[in-house]
Write a protein that holds these residues in place. Structure first.
Motif, PDB file in Angstrom:
ATOM      1  N   PRO A 180       0.805  -1.234   0.000  1.00  0.00           N
ATOM      2  CA  PRO A 180       0.000   0.000   0.000  1.00  0.00           C
ATOM      3  C   PRO A 180       0.835   1.281   0.000  1.00  0.00           C
ATOM      4  O   PRO A 180       0.362   2.334  -0.405  1.00  0.00           O
ATOM      5  N   THR A 181       2.097   1.185   0.434  1.00  0.00           N
ATOM      6  CA  THR A 181       2.958   2.374   0.464  1.00  0.00           C
ATOM      7  C   THR A 181       3.603   2.657  -0.892  1.00  0.00           C
ATOM      8  O   THR A 181       4.352   3.624  -1.021  1.00  0.00           O
ATOM      9  N   ASP A 197      -1.561  -5.638  -2.944  1.00  0.00           N
ATOM     10  CA  ASP A 197      -2.323  -5.423  -1.725  1.00  0.00           C
ATOM     11  C   ASP A 197      -3.645  -4.752  -2.075  1.00  0.00           C
ATOM     12  O   ASP A 197      -3.761  -4.047  -3.079  1.00  0.00           O
ATOM     13  N   ALA A 198      -4.658  -4.961  -1.223  1.00  0.00           N
ATOM     14  CA  ALA A 198      -5.980  -4.373  -1.480  1.00  0.00           C
ATOM     15  C   ALA A 198      -5.930  -2.853  -1.439  1.00  0.00           C
ATOM     16  O   ALA A 198      -6.711  -2.186  -2.115  1.00  0.00           O
ATOM     17  N   GLN A 199      -4.996  -2.276  -0.696  1.00  0.00           N
ATOM     18  CA  GLN A 199      -4.897  -0.824  -0.571  1.00  0.00           C
ATOM     19  C   GLN A 199      -3.850  -0.222  -1.524  1.00  0.00           C
ATOM     20  O   GLN A 199      -3.626   0.983  -1.493  1.00  0.00           O
ATOM     21  N   ARG A 240      -2.154   1.263  -4.887  1.00  0.00           N
ATOM     22  CA  ARG A 240      -2.686   2.119  -5.956  1.00  0.00           C
ATOM     23  C   ARG A 240      -2.778   1.323  -7.247  1.00  0.00           C
ATOM     24  O   ARG A 240      -1.868   0.597  -7.621  1.00  0.00           O
ATOM     25  N   TYR A 266      -9.960 -10.444  -1.138  1.00  0.00           N
ATOM     26  CA  TYR A 266     -10.976  -9.608  -1.750  1.00  0.00           C
ATOM     27  C   TYR A 266     -12.367 -10.270  -1.696  1.00  0.00           C
ATOM     28  O   TYR A 266     -13.327  -9.713  -2.206  1.00  0.00           O
TER      29      TYR A 266
END
Length: 142
Positions: A70-71, A107-109, A111, A138
């Motif tokens: 996510p980062t 990851d789900a978060q 971009r 998911y």
């Protein structure tokens, strides 16, 4: 018959003897040649220093895992890499026999833009053995 050089016999020669002068000049010439410093035509280069054995790229011959966090980091088998290095690793995997599998786990978060760029890199590298892993995360999203 004696040859005469235009002087009467018994008269001393009035010419200078140049043989000792030539000998002295040759000795001086040799001394100057010896004392001249040797001209070296060297080009100064800074050559690379051997840094010892380099580690081969961390390419697993069975399967390789690409994780997108996510980062915004892209991880290759747990090591952070950039997209250029990802392409290099993918090119290495495509030359191996048999070609190892590529597991892509965004990851789900993460971009979507980064995921899309990673997918574009894998397409340009002509990766055929690729699968998405971690899709069970998911299951409750929809």
């Amino acid at each position: 018959m004696a040859m005469s050089a235009g002087t009467a016999e018994g008269e001393p020669m009035m010419d200078i003897n140049t043989t000792p002068l030539i000998d002295v000049m040759l000795v001086l010439l040799i001394m100057f040649i010896i004392t001249i410093p040797i001209q070296t035509h060297a080009v100064k280069l800074d050559l690379p220093v051997d840094s010892g054995p380099t580690n081969p790229p961390p390419v697993d011959p069975i399967k390789n895992k690409v994780v997108i966090t996510p980062t915004g980091e892209v991880l290759w088998n747990g090591s952070p890499i950039d997209l250029v290095r990802l392409r290099q690793y993918l090119d290495i995997t495509q030359t191996m026999n048999p070609v190892p599998e590529l597991h892509l786990e965004p990851d789900a978060q993460a971009r979507y833009d980064l995921v899309d760029r990673v997918l574009a890199v894998t397409k340009r590298a002509q990766v055929e053995k690729m699968g998405f892993v971690g899709n069970e995360k998911y299951g409750n999203a929809f």
